[in-house]
Design a protein around this motif. Sequence first.
Motif, PDB file in Angstrom:
ATOM      1  N   VAL A   1      -8.133   7.469 -19.974  1.00 45.65           N
ATOM      2  CA  VAL A   1      -9.043   8.242 -18.764  1.00 45.65           C
ATOM      3  C   VAL A   1      -8.999  10.234 -19.667  1.00 45.65           C
ATOM      4  O   VAL A   1     -10.128  10.458 -19.863  1.00 45.65           O
ATOM      5  CB  VAL A   1      -9.296   8.241 -17.500  1.00 45.65           C
TER       6      VAL A   1
ATOM      7  N   VAL B   1      -8.267   6.235  -1.682  1.00 47.89           N
ATOM      8  CA  VAL B   1      -7.680   5.374  -0.958  1.00 47.89           C
ATOM      9  C   VAL B   1      -7.370   3.995  -2.062  1.00 47.89           C
ATOM     10  O   VAL B   1      -6.475   3.374  -2.722  1.00 47.89           O
ATOM     11  CB  VAL B   1      -7.847   4.072   0.242  1.00 47.89           C
ATOM     12  N   LEU B   2      -8.299   3.881  -3.712  1.00 44.95           N
ATOM     13  CA  LEU B   2      -8.472   2.338  -3.609  1.00 44.95           C
ATOM     14  C   LEU B   2      -8.356   2.837  -5.552  1.00 44.95           C
ATOM     15  O   LEU B   2      -8.629   2.203  -6.050  1.00 44.95           O
ATOM     16  CB  LEU B   2      -9.949   1.794  -3.468  1.00 44.95           C
ATOM     17  N   ARG B   3      -8.893   4.555  -5.288  1.00 40.47           N
ATOM     18  CA  ARG B   3      -9.049   4.345  -6.961  1.00 40.47           C
ATOM     19  C   ARG B   3      -8.217   5.033  -7.816  1.00 40.47           C
ATOM     20  O   ARG B   3      -8.256   5.035  -9.364  1.00 40.47           O
ATOM     21  CB  ARG B   3     -10.716   4.885  -7.585  1.00 40.47           C
ATOM     22  N   VAL B   4      -7.101   5.348  -7.149  1.00 40.81           N
ATOM     23  CA  VAL B   4      -6.555   6.328  -8.554  1.00 40.81           C
ATOM     24  C   VAL B   4      -5.424   5.314  -7.534  1.00 40.81           C
ATOM     25  O   VAL B   4      -4.383   5.732  -6.431  1.00 40.81           O
ATOM     26  CB  VAL B   4      -6.349   8.062  -8.021  1.00 40.81           C
ATOM     27  N   ALA B   5      -3.907   5.662  -8.784  1.00 44.60           N
ATOM     28  CA  ALA B   5      -2.347   4.682  -7.490  1.00 44.60           C
ATOM     29  C   ALA B   5      -1.602   6.078  -7.252  1.00 44.60           C
ATOM     30  O   ALA B   5      -1.553   5.404  -5.829  1.00 44.60           O
ATOM     31  CB  ALA B   5      -1.824   4.532  -9.199  1.00 44.60           C
TER      32      ALA B   5
ATOM     33  N   GLY C   1     -11.637 -10.443  -2.982  1.00 43.96           N
ATOM     34  CA  GLY C   1     -11.549 -11.057  -2.731  1.00 43.96           C
ATOM     35  C   GLY C   1     -10.428 -12.505  -1.618  1.00 43.96           C
ATOM     36  O   GLY C   1      -9.528 -12.441  -2.365  1.00 43.96           O
TER      37      GLY C   1
ATOM     38  N   VAL D   1      -5.421 -13.355  -1.798  1.00 42.14           N
ATOM     39  CA  VAL D   1      -6.422 -12.176  -1.688  1.00 42.14           C
ATOM     40  C   VAL D   1      -6.223 -11.620  -3.147  1.00 42.14           C
ATOM     41  O   VAL D   1      -5.325 -10.956  -3.294  1.00 42.14           O
ATOM     42  CB  VAL D   1      -6.208 -11.799  -0.709  1.00 42.14           C
ATOM     43  N   VAL D   2      -7.470 -11.338  -4.097  1.00 39.36           N
ATOM     44  CA  VAL D   2      -7.625 -10.432  -4.450  1.00 39.36           C
ATOM     45  C   VAL D   2      -8.371  -9.197  -3.864  1.00 39.36           C
ATOM     46  O   VAL D   2      -8.909  -8.764  -3.392  1.00 39.36           O
ATOM     47  CB  VAL D   2      -7.898 -10.512  -6.043  1.00 39.36           C
ATOM     48  N   LYS D   3      -7.470  -7.417  -4.069  1.00 43.37           N
ATOM     49  CA  LYS D   3      -7.551  -6.637  -3.501  1.00 43.37           C
ATOM     50  C   LYS D   3      -8.276  -5.749  -4.631  1.00 43.37           C
ATOM     51  O   LYS D   3      -8.594  -5.574  -5.799  1.00 43.37           O
ATOM     52  CB  LYS D   3      -6.764  -5.557  -3.152  1.00 43.37           C
ATOM     53  N   GLU D   4      -8.893  -4.813  -3.488  1.00 42.70           N
ATOM     54  CA  GLU D   4      -9.492  -4.038  -4.459  1.00 42.70           C
ATOM     55  C   GLU D   4      -8.903  -3.183  -5.679  1.00 42.70           C
ATOM     56  O   GLU D   4      -9.361  -2.711  -6.367  1.00 42.70           O
ATOM     57  CB  GLU D   4     -10.378  -2.893  -3.224  1.00 42.70           C
ATOM     58  N   THR D   5      -8.161  -3.005  -4.697  1.00 41.33           N
ATOM     59  CA  THR D   5      -7.080  -1.946  -6.204  1.00 41.33           C
ATOM     60  C   THR D   5      -6.070  -2.828  -7.098  1.00 41.33           C
ATOM     61  O   THR D   5      -5.111  -2.390  -7.871  1.00 41.33           O
ATOM     62  CB  THR D   5      -6.242  -1.330  -5.292  1.00 41.33           C
TER      63      THR D   5
ATOM     64  N   TYR E   1     -10.206  11.838 -12.480  1.00 45.51           N
ATOM     65  CA  TYR E   1      -9.108  11.183 -12.359  1.00 45.51           C
ATOM     66  C   TYR E   1      -9.768  10.219 -10.305  1.00 45.51           C
ATOM     67  O   TYR E   1      -8.896   9.104 -10.315  1.00 45.51           O
ATOM     68  CB  TYR E   1      -7.844  11.602 -12.044  1.00 45.51           C
ATOM     69  N   GLN E   2     -10.506  10.155 -10.547  1.00 44.90           N
ATOM     70  CA  GLN E   2     -11.846  10.080  -9.310  1.00 44.90           C
ATOM     71  C   GLN E   2      -9.615   9.782  -8.197  1.00 44.90           C
ATOM     72  O   GLN E   2      -9.961   8.681  -7.113  1.00 44.90           O
ATOM     73  CB  GLN E   2     -11.601   7.981  -9.689  1.00 44.90           C
TER      74      GLN E   2
ATOM     75  N   GLY F   1      -9.279  -8.111   1.153  1.00 45.82           N
ATOM     76  CA  GLY F   1      -9.756  -7.530   0.158  1.00 45.82           C
ATOM     77  C   GLY F   1     -10.316  -6.567  -0.687  1.00 45.82           C
ATOM     78  O   GLY F   1     -10.323  -5.526  -2.094  1.00 45.82           O
TER      79      GLY F   1
ATOM     80  N   ASP G   1      -1.987  -3.493 -11.241  1.00 44.18           N
ATOM     81  CA  ASP G   1      -2.688  -2.436 -10.647  1.00 44.18           C
ATOM     82  C   ASP G   1      -4.152  -2.236 -11.005  1.00 44.18           C
ATOM     83  O   ASP G   1      -3.903  -2.006 -12.518  1.00 44.18           O
ATOM     84  CB  ASP G   1      -1.765  -1.048 -10.652  1.00 44.18           C
TER      85      ASP G   1
ATOM     86  N   ASN H   1      -8.679  -5.113   6.829  1.00 42.48           N
ATOM     87  CA  ASN H   1      -7.193  -3.837   6.273  1.00 42.48           C
ATOM     88  C   ASN H   1      -8.564  -2.374   6.864  1.00 42.48           C
ATOM     89  O   ASN H   1      -8.542  -1.788   5.258  1.00 42.48           O
ATOM     90  CB  ASN H   1      -6.935  -4.447   4.899  1.00 42.48           C
TER      91      ASN H   1
ATOM     92  N   LEU I   1     -11.339  -2.945   4.025  1.00 41.80           N
ATOM     93  CA  LEU I   1     -11.470  -3.627   2.869  1.00 41.80           C
ATOM     94  C   LEU I   1     -11.448  -5.295   3.398  1.00 41.80           C
ATOM     95  O   LEU I   1     -10.739  -6.247   4.793  1.00 41.80           O
ATOM     96  CB  LEU I   1     -10.110  -3.917   2.290  1.00 41.80           C
TER      97      LEU I   1
ATOM     98  N   ARG J   1      -5.840   0.591 -10.160  1.00 36.69           N
ATOM     99  CA  ARG J   1      -6.025   1.918  -9.972  1.00 36.69           C
ATOM    100  C   ARG J   1      -5.993   2.553 -11.380  1.00 36.69           C
ATOM    101  O   ARG J   1      -5.496   2.587 -12.237  1.00 36.69           O
ATOM    102  CB  ARG J   1      -5.556   2.634  -8.983  1.00 36.69           C
ATOM    103  N   ILE J   2      -6.674   3.916 -11.631  1.00 34.61           N
ATOM    104  CA  ILE J   2      -5.906   4.603 -12.902  1.00 34.61           C
ATOM    105  C   ILE J   2      -4.436   5.565 -12.123  1.00 34.61           C
ATOM    106  O   ILE J   2      -3.930   5.561 -11.208  1.00 34.61           O
ATOM    107  CB  ILE J   2      -7.122   6.625 -12.292  1.00 34.61           C
TER     108      ILE J   2
ATOM    109  N   TYR K   1     -13.713  -4.458  -0.803  1.00 32.02           N
ATOM    110  CA  TYR K   1     -14.289  -3.270  -0.294  1.00 32.02           C
ATOM    111  C   TYR K   1     -15.483  -2.961   1.028  1.00 32.02           C
ATOM    112  O   TYR K   1     -16.282  -3.909   0.472  1.00 32.02           O
ATOM    113  CB  TYR K   1     -14.497  -1.489  -1.099  1.00 32.02           C
TER     114      TYR K   1
ATOM    115  N   ASP L   1       0.845  -1.117  -0.318  1.00 31.01           N
ATOM    116  CA  ASP L   1       0.260  -0.340   0.159  1.00 31.01           C
ATOM    117  C   ASP L   1       0.557   1.192   0.441  1.00 31.01           C
ATOM    118  O   ASP L   1       1.573   1.231   1.276  1.00 31.01           O
ATOM    119  CB  ASP L   1      -1.016  -0.177   1.152  1.00 31.01           C
ATOM    120  N   PRO L   2       0.555   1.982  -0.636  1.00 29.78           N
ATOM    121  CA  PRO L   2       1.354   3.365  -1.207  1.00 29.78           C
ATOM    122  C   PRO L   2       1.325   4.350  -0.301  1.00 29.78           C
ATOM    123  O   PRO L   2       1.660   5.575   0.091  1.00 29.78           O
ATOM    124  CB  PRO L   2       1.582   3.597  -2.502  1.00 29.78           C
ATOM    125  N   TRP L   3      -0.377   4.792   0.162  1.00 23.85           N
ATOM    126  CA  TRP L   3      -1.075   5.648   0.872  1.00 23.85           C
ATOM    127  C   TRP L   3      -0.292   5.705   2.280  1.00 23.85           C
ATOM    128  O   TRP L   3      -0.608   6.524   3.712  1.00 23.85           O
ATOM    129  CB  TRP L   3      -2.086   5.557   1.252  1.00 23.85           C
TER     130      TRP L   3
END
Lengths: 385, 291
Positions: B165, A155-159, B49, B26-30, A208-209, A93, B64, A112, A90, B66-67, A95, A12-14
């Motif tokens: 995008v 947290v989840l949508r953008v890198a 999941g 586990v496959v995460k949301e991201t 970009y969410q 994994g 990844d 998580n 999460l 994500r965007i 949400y 996790d990068p955040w």
Amino acid sequence: MAWNEPGGNNKDPWGGGNRNNDGPPDLDELLRKMQQKLNGLFGGKPSPSDEGAPSGGASFPWSLVLIVLAVVYGLWGFYQVDASQSAVVLRLGKYHETVNSGLHWNPPLIDNVTKVNMTEVRTERTTGQMLTEDASIVDVVLQVQWHIDDAESFVLRVADPLKSLQEATDSAVRHIVGSQTLNGVISQNRTQVAAETQSRLQEYLDLYQTGIRVDVVNLTDAKAPREVQDAFDDVVRAREDEVRLQNEAQAYANQVIPVARGQAQRMLEEAEAYKARVAESARGEAARFEKLLTEYQRAPEVTRERMYLDTVQDVMSNTSKVMVDVEGGNNMMYLPLDKLAESSASSANQRPQVTPQVIDEISQRVINQLRTEANNNNRRAREVR
Amino acid sequence: MNNNKSLFVIALILIALLVLSSCAFVVKETEKAVLLRFGELVRTDYKPGLYFKMPLVHELRKFDARIQTVDSQPVRMLNSENKFMMVDSYAKFRIVDVSRFYVATRGDERNAVRLLAEQINNRLRNQFGVRDLHEVVSGQRDQLMADITKNLNESAQKDLGVEIVDVRVKRIDLPPEVSESVFQRMRAGRELQARDHRAKGQEASERIRANADRQKVVIEAEAYRQAEELRGAGDAEAARVYADAYSKNPEFYRFSRSLTAYRDSFKDKSDILLMAPDSQFFRYLKDPEGK
């Protein structure tokens, strides 16, 4: 390896919120599961909470360990979310939920939890030279204040939400500056530039969410580049010069006109004075004449004779006179011109030393004298009239 | 005996756990994941999941979801006026079809980024080549970007399994040698303004001064006129008064006035008078009757 993916191998990068996954969980989990298996193996053995276990020394420590592990696991799942924070949960994994401030419990290792600060207003700055619509170059310093509006997206949508913000800011401000003239950016449309940048930036961030909300965009500084700053400064100076020249002229006007008014008033006052003097002296002389006339009319002959003699006496006693009865014809006349000259020059000869300056001075004085006399004569002449 | 048994059980459990841990994932949301069996794609439609796989047989690859960003380096580009400019752009993309993505990039995300960067670069170059500086800086920026995004998205979805995008130009700068001429032009423009201000200042100054001078002259002239009128009025009044008084006996006036004049004329001893005694002036000097 995938087994401990949610825990130890954390990509996790955040950052933040990983407290639950740190340290010894792997070992604990191992022991716990071991304990469970053990219980299963012993089948008919009583539950670990049963105090009166009869099976002797070997099984007793296992149930104690089990209890301790259960308590540790239970306590480990508690976490606190600050009033300024939200936490994204999460579950395996997926949400699960976003929780707000307070005390929460989620099963460790299965869930998580990532906490993010939602209320802190952060600042992003961008600076640089930018092209304007009229193909000029302008130096801009721009400040963006933002906070996280949507924790889930953040947290989840953008890198990399922060990098996205930087890029979007750079792009948005250059776009807006590029549609303005240099003067617009520097002075007239500063607020407009900031406002348009803000709406454009928000548009990008939503696309970009990033879950970021821009609070305010400040155009901290927008000025001509250093390379041409002197020329711009000179314009400012020129503007000052313009005002200064006007002020100086106005000061001149403010001095000249009142003085002129004062002088005009003086002329008027002098004229009034003249008018009064002339009129009053006329009245005075007229009155004098009338008084004299009254007396004269009573005895004209005598009065006339007396006045005549008085005057002649005064005149004759005063002056050097030469009177020629031209009618007398051809008789020769002797005029004592030398004497006359002497008498008229005597005043000049009285001065022992005659230098050019003295002569100048005298001549000046004579001229003045003549002038005043001429004036007097004029006035007299006027009075006579 | 009992202790030995326990140790055995523990060892068993440990082995079981190790095996299990290499099976579960586990496959995460991201994330997006593909499962390979001996290099063959067997499953790509993972929702987030917990899943299991066969160790050694299956291989799992994650990407990844994500965007993400393609951040290219600033590139020199020619525009329609044949002038260079430095263009710095970025693109945002997201993996939508992970199987196609895996196949197209052989599982390396950097490949995808490189491919996208090349395509973006190419498209920007094409778009910038037919436009002049003003058009790309202000006029058609949005449209240009939207065109590139749309165009690139179509091919990227098909070829890479990636959704574009957004494509944005971060900055368009002039190369240093062009900047210098821009600065010169800006400087010239400012000099123009400065001169204009100074000249306007002088104009205003001259106007105000001239106006003040005019007012001064006008004020003085008016004052002179009024003063002369006043003097005239005084003279007129005096003349009237004299006339009123002297017309009562003009002959006596002439007499007395002449006497006064004689007195005044011969005040000083140094005066010399040489004239014909029968002049009108001496009328009364000869004869009090003035005959």
